[in-house]
Design an enzyme around this catalytic site. Structure first.
Site: not given
Ligand code: CP3
Length: 355
Positions: A29, A33, A42, A78, A153
């Protein structure tokens, strides 16, 4: 073609367990943020639009690379994004919310087959833009969600603490569960193969919630489906990374999977991970994301411990054990990246420059 990068990238060499001049590092990640420049963007553009607009997705992918000496980029997207292409009505708040959770075989059969070029062309275009913009020695990782994590999910509809609804569904409707996992496994192999064709130089499967399962259920449901996805990608020739969160009780099962690299969380020391996986796997991990909140000295001690536990054998990619927290300080990330490079370069006198 993507072949030349294989000779110049420290990250790709480590994936293939070749000797490297220092331990490569990237951060799960790493775009997100905790970066002020991400928050700034954002404030103007919602998350979904960011992921669906190739110029913006490419810009966000590159943000952490401009700050830190990272050894790999990971596409900004995502794990849930391709499911929209299969007809799932999805929003982010900020975690994924599925409007109509999948709870019947009929709903599972009604999912559209994923055709990446038709259903998620913006992801493939983002990959092409990033590849054109990053130096050749910094490879781009494409990724997808592990079938069981996506299943969690889709069946629950929104994040649950231990995804109880999805785990109950495995036991109340095992046949429908297996069918959904199979459909997701096939969709994710098509998705990842398309990412490799578009230029992704490594492929990672994020199985964030499979560690909620007991070993027999893990093998029957999560591992079987992930294996189906990963095995179908063998012919792409790019390294495959299988990340399983909370895999402490599952390592022996994970060892058999068809992937070059196993990503692990921070709960199991890497010397133990290496022993239990055997010599044929590279490992990725596994600093506790909380360690970024330590003093500079303590952060270095924790990183040194991870490097020591990984040991001198080739095939270690440094990372956090799970995604970086939004509250993390970018300066701590900078310190970590530089420290891992310096310390591992000093500790590897036999390491040669890559040919
Ligand atoms: O930089 C990176 O790694 C690439 C971007 C990336 C995102 N999500 C962006 C994102 C990656 C690789 C993911 C994978 C992801 N998404 C996983 C697997 C990895 C892990 O953390 O376990 C999972 C379970 C998700 C599902 C998901 N998407 C969640 C739980 C959330 C919200 C909470 C959080 O951790 O941010 C998201 C939304 C999301 N995906 C955001 C980002 C940057 C936040 C969105 C925002 O900007 O409001």
């Amino acid at each position: 073609m993507t072949a030349p990068a294989a000779e110049t990238s420290v990250f790709l060499a480590a994936c293939r367990r070749r000797p490297v001049p220092y331990t490569p590092i990237w951060i799960m990640r790493q775009a997100g943020r905790y970066l002020p420049e991400y928050r700034q963007l954002r404030a103007k553009v919602d998350f979904e639009t960011l992921t669906r607009t190739p110029e913006l997705a490419a810009e966000v992918t590159l943000q952490p690379l401009k700050r830190f000496a990272l050894d790999a980029a990971i596409l900004f997207s995502d794990i849930m994004t391709p499911l929209q292409g299969m007809g799932v009505d999805l929003s982010f708040a900020p975690g994924p919310v599925v409007r109509e959770p999948l709870r019947t075989l009929a709903a599972i059969e009604a999912l559209r087959e994923l055709e990446p070029e038709r259903d998620v062309p913006f992801v493939l275009e983002s990959i092409r833009l990033v590849r054109a913009a990053v130096p050749r020695d910094v490879p781009l990782i494409g990724f997808a969600g592990g079938p069981f994590t996506l299943f969690c999910y889709l069946v629950c509809g929104r994040p649950e603490k231990e995804f109880e609804t999805a785990r109950a569904f495995l036991y109340s409707q095992p046949q429908a569960s297996l069918r959904l996992l199979e459909r997701l496994a096939d969709a994710m192999s098509a998705y990842l193969a398309a990412q490799a064709s578009a230029g992704a130089q490594a492929l990672m499967l994020f199985e964030s919630w499979a560690g909620l399962l007991a070993p027999p259920a893990f093998e029957r449901f999560a591992l079987h489906a992930a294996q189906r996805t990963l095995a179908a990608l063998r012919g792409t020739g790019v390294p495959r990374i299988y990340y399983v969160n909370q895999a402490g009780a599952l390592m022996e099962a994970v060892a058999g999977v068809d992937a070059e690299v196993i990503g692990v969380d921070w709960r199991v020391p890497l010397d133990q991970v290496r022993r239990r996986l055997g010599p044929d796997k590279a490992v990725q991990g596994n600093l506790d994301p909380a360690a970024l909140f330590a003093s500079a000295d303590e952060l270095e001690r924790q990183a040194a411990r991870v490097l020591a536990e990984a040991g001198p054998a080739p095939g270690h990619i440094f990372n956090l054990g799970h995604g970086i927290w939004p509250q993390a300080d970018p300066q701590a990330v900078a310190r970590l990246v530089d420290y891992v490079h310096d310390r591992s370069a000093r500790a590897a006198p036999a390491a040669k420059a890559l040919s």
